[in-house]
Write a protein that holds these residues in place. Structure first.
Motif, short mmCIF file in Angstrom:
data_model
loop_
_atom_site.label_atom_id
_atom_site.label_comp_id
_atom_site.label_asym_id
_atom_site.label_seq_id
_atom_site.Cartn_x
_atom_site.Cartn_y
_atom_site.Cartn_z
N THR A 49 26.76 5.41 25.25
CA THR A 49 25.85 4.96 25.49
C THR A 49 25.06 6.62 25.56
O THR A 49 23.63 7.30 25.12
N LEU A 50 26.05 7.54 25.87
CA LEU A 50 25.44 8.81 25.54
C LEU A 50 24.97 9.24 23.67
O LEU A 50 24.35 9.89 23.46
N THR A 51 25.70 8.46 22.48
CA THR A 51 25.63 8.56 21.10
C THR A 51 24.11 8.08 21.13
O THR A 51 23.69 8.44 20.24
N GLU A 52 23.84 6.53 21.34
CA GLU A 52 22.53 5.93 21.28
C GLU A 52 21.50 7.98 21.89
O GLU A 52 20.14 7.10 21.28
N ALA A 53 21.83 8.31 23.23
CA ALA A 53 20.60 9.66 24.14
C ALA A 53 20.28 10.28 22.68
O ALA A 53 19.28 11.07 22.69
N ALA A 54 22.04 10.88 22.19
CA ALA A 54 21.67 12.13 21.47
C ALA A 54 21.55 11.37 20.07
O ALA A 54 20.72 12.15 19.42
N GLY A 55 21.53 10.22 19.45
CA GLY A 55 20.74 10.01 18.35
C GLY A 55 18.52 9.73 18.62
O GLY A 55 18.34 10.17 17.43
N ALA A 56 18.56 9.96 19.29
CA ALA A 56 17.22 9.45 20.15
C ALA A 56 16.98 10.62 19.98
O ALA A 56 15.82 10.99 19.93
N ILE A 57 17.60 11.78 20.42
CA ILE A 57 16.50 13.37 20.82
C ILE A 57 16.76 13.52 18.97
O ILE A 57 16.14 14.39 18.50
N VAL A 58 18.52 13.05 18.30
CA VAL A 58 18.03 14.10 17.19
C VAL A 58 16.83 13.53 16.04
O VAL A 58 16.47 14.26 15.49
N ARG B 35 12.95 19.56 14.50
CA ARG B 35 12.96 18.04 15.45
C ARG B 35 12.58 19.27 16.35
O ARG B 35 11.73 18.65 17.23
N VAL B 55 9.97 10.32 23.41
CA VAL B 55 10.51 9.67 22.50
C VAL B 55 11.41 8.29 23.81
O VAL B 55 12.26 8.53 24.36
N GLU B 57 13.29 5.81 22.48
CA GLU B 57 15.19 5.69 22.53
C GLU B 57 15.57 6.02 23.62
O GLU B 57 16.38 5.93 24.57
N PHE B 58 15.22 7.35 24.04
CA PHE B 58 15.54 8.06 25.24
C PHE B 58 15.31 8.03 26.83
O PHE B 58 16.14 7.33 26.99
N ASN B 61 17.16 4.83 27.84
CA ASN B 61 18.37 4.93 28.26
C ASN B 61 18.89 4.78 29.75
O ASN B 61 18.75 5.97 30.06
N LEU B 67 20.80 12.95 31.67
CA LEU B 67 21.11 14.18 30.37
C LEU B 67 20.35 14.99 30.40
O LEU B 67 20.44 16.09 30.12
N LEU B 83 24.08 19.33 21.60
CA LEU B 83 24.25 18.85 20.72
C LEU B 83 25.78 18.51 20.35
O LEU B 83 26.15 17.38 19.10
N PHE B 86 28.06 15.93 19.45
CA PHE B 86 28.49 14.67 19.11
C PHE B 86 28.50 14.76 17.53
O PHE B 86 28.29 14.13 16.74
N MET B 168 31.75 9.52 19.06
CA MET B 168 30.96 10.40 20.36
C MET B 168 30.11 11.28 18.97
O MET B 168 30.22 11.93 18.51
N VAL B 170 26.70 11.56 15.97
CA VAL B 170 25.72 11.84 15.50
C VAL B 170 24.90 12.08 14.32
O VAL B 170 25.67 13.01 13.91
#
Lengths: 375, 175
Positions: A49-58, B35, B55, B57-58, B61, B67, B83, B86, B168, B170
């Motif tokens: 879940t965290l990876t998804e969130a961080a991916g969305a942030i990036v 970004r 966003v 997608e965020f 979540n 977060l 970040l 990650f 984990m 990104v």
């Protein structure tokens, strides 16, 4: 452990028009299904879940749809720079005034013929409509000329037939003008303030336009009814709809609203692709007013684009309107070379509905309970 | 660098790289800055909660609220440090620390039953009753050798999560 504790999904879905995002999101994109008995480790490991969130942030596909990439500057050395300066002088001091003159001329011709036709021919509706159609097409040609529009049309031209609608991808309000110069469409648009609104209520009214207001929820039903009434009329101009509901940057398509696809008519897709060689035609409505956008176009060398009129489609037996919308979106995206993203364009203006998060929660909860049963 | 200029100097990049302990390459830091500026719409030098929530997608979540508490008022340097957990270049220990910090909402170095229950509630929503959640958590804790009153510290987390193949990571898009 029984499942009596499971509650029903919440009914927070008010908008009937919004397509289900779960139908579009790639499955398996979230938590992959581990097997085996549930351990403490599995509950504490929130890394997917965290990876998804961080991916969305990036980086996220939604923001990418509305990014206007500034072109690479090519005037960066000693001999290109004066050339560029010369180009700026030509564009701003020769082309721009010439274009303003052309546009003003167009307006004069248009208004001096439209107003008499509109008021004097009140009784002869058929003739009046025909003339107004021709005049609106003419006016749009003047507009296109004022940006030196180089438009290539491919495919059979639209015809006036009942029970058919035209759908196209949306990049800017000039999409409408470019299509209108070939055929006088009736269009459904967001009501704008200012001089655009004035144009909408006077001239566009004559080709039969339908207005909506994004911010009004009840509006959707009223508009749906207006759409249905319009397509039934044999005499009405063909209806043009932009199912994305918002301007996208011509590299992606966002989800199509199903409203246009449940009118029980033939849907004729139109794909529009702009060539960014001279100017980026994407209207970033958050960054620019339409006036500024037009001025930007008028001070560029040209607006180059391709328009493809694609094969008319009807709802296949057993197909839902959403599937139909996606199929047409596929056709348009492939033809114009656009990437599809699973987002609703209205997310530009509003938060995603809580039911998307609830879907994730539900799948996590179910997986957890299922693994609890395993030995 | 807390200001709104969109130009990062080489000195700035190196400073950020130092701060995040070289979790990202210089190119990635430049991308992250683009970004950051894209998200920081009002140019205040840090991204507001509302700006993160634009966003989709965020926003969808389940852990976004937790977060956001950690992302509140971060300037660019701190954003990159956030970040860094990650990044593929960072050891597993740092990733587990990040997860621990997320659980430990009052920042006292201890994760209680209630902290874990809170996160579980975020993840499962209304699809499991509160009672059932407590039951599952208690059972799983006891099987792992803890009790309902146990307060887990970082080393416990390392023990529990350290052996798993925690992924984990990104990828920062670089033009």
């Amino acid at each position: 452990m029984d499942t009596a504790g499971m509650l029903k999904p919440s009914s927070s879905e008010l908008d009937l028009d919004r397509p289900n995002i779960e139908d579009y999101l790639p499955s398996g994109s979230s938590i992959n299904e581990p097997r085996g008995k549930l351990r403490l480790r599995d509950l504490l490991d929130i890394s997917p879940t965290l990876t998804e969130a961080a991916g969305a942030i990036v980086d996220d596909t939604f923001t990418r749809c509305f990014k206007s990439n500034s072109p690479e500057p090519w005037n960066w050395n000693v001999y290109l720079f004066p050339l560029w300066c010369f180009g700026v002088l030509v564009r701003y001091f020769i082309l721009f005034p010439a274009r303003v003159i052309v546009l003003t001329l167009g307006w004069i011709i248009f208004l001096s013929t439209f107003i008499p036709v509109h008021s004097l021919l009140k009784g002869h509706d058929k003739l009046r409509k025909k003339l107004e159609r021709v005049l609106v097409e003419l006016m749009c040609s003047f507009f296109v000329a004022s940006w030196t529009g180089v438009v290539r049309y491919h495919g059979p031209r639209p015809s006036i037939r009942p029970k058919q609608v035209y759908v196209a991808n949306h990049t800017s309000m000039i999409d409408f003008i470019i299509l209108e110069q070939m055929t006088a469409f009736a269009v459904i648009m967001q009501k704008h303030p200012g001089w655009v609104g004035l144009l909408q209520s006077t001239i566009l009214e004559s080709v039969g336009c339908i207005w909506f207001n994004r911010s009004e929820a009840k509006d959707r039903e009223i508009v749906a009814k207006k759409l249905r009434d319009h397509v039934q009329g044999a005499d009405n101009n063909p209806l043009l709809i932009f199912p994305e509901g918002t301007c996208v940057n011509n590299h992606y398509t966002v989800m199509f609203k199903k409203g246009a696809f449940e009118l029980d008519c033939t849907v004729c897709p139109i794909a529009i692709k702009y060539n960014k060689i001279f100017v980026d035609a994407f209207w970033n409505s958050r960054k620019q007013s339409f006036t500024m956008h037009l001025l930007q176009l008028m001070t560029s060398w040209a607006v180059v684009c391709d328009v493809w009129y694609l094969e008319p489609q009807t709802l296949k037996p057993g197909e839902t309107p959403i599937e139909f919308a996606e199929r047409v979106r596929d056709m348009i995206s492939v033809r114009a070379g656009l990437k599809k993203v699973p987002w609703d364009g209205y997310l530009k203006y509003a938060r995603p509905s809580p039911k998307h998060r609830e879907k994730k929660q539900q799948s996590f909860a179910e997986s957890m309970l299922r693994r609890l049963e395993e030995k | 660098m807390g200001n709104t200029s969109s130009m990062l100097t080489q000195y700035d990049i190196e400073e950020v790289q130092e701060h995040c302990k070289h979790a990202f390459s210089q190119q990635e830091i430049v991308s992250l800055y683009q970004r950051f500026c894209q998200l920081d719409r009002n140019g205040g030098g840090f991204i507001l909660t509302d700006e993160f929530l634009t966003v989709p997608e965020f926003a969808v979540n389940p852990l976004s609220q937790r977060l956001l508490r950690m992302l509140n008022s971060l300037n660019f340097k701190e954003f990159v440090a956030f970040l860094s957990a990650f990044s593929p270049r960072v050891p597993l220990q740092q990733k587990i620390e990040f997860i621990f910090k997320l659980y430990d909402s009052d920042n006292n170095g201890k994760v209680t039953f209630h902290d874990m229950l809170d996160v579980l509630r975020d993840l499962t929503g209304q699809f499991i009753s509160e009672q059932q959640r407590e039951q599952v958590l208690t059972r799983v804790l006891e099987e792992a050798g803890y009790t309902k009153d146990s307060m887990l510290v970082l080393s416990d987390f390392v023990k529990i999560l350290g052996s798993s193949d925690l992924k984990m990571e990104v990828e920062v898009p670089v033009d």
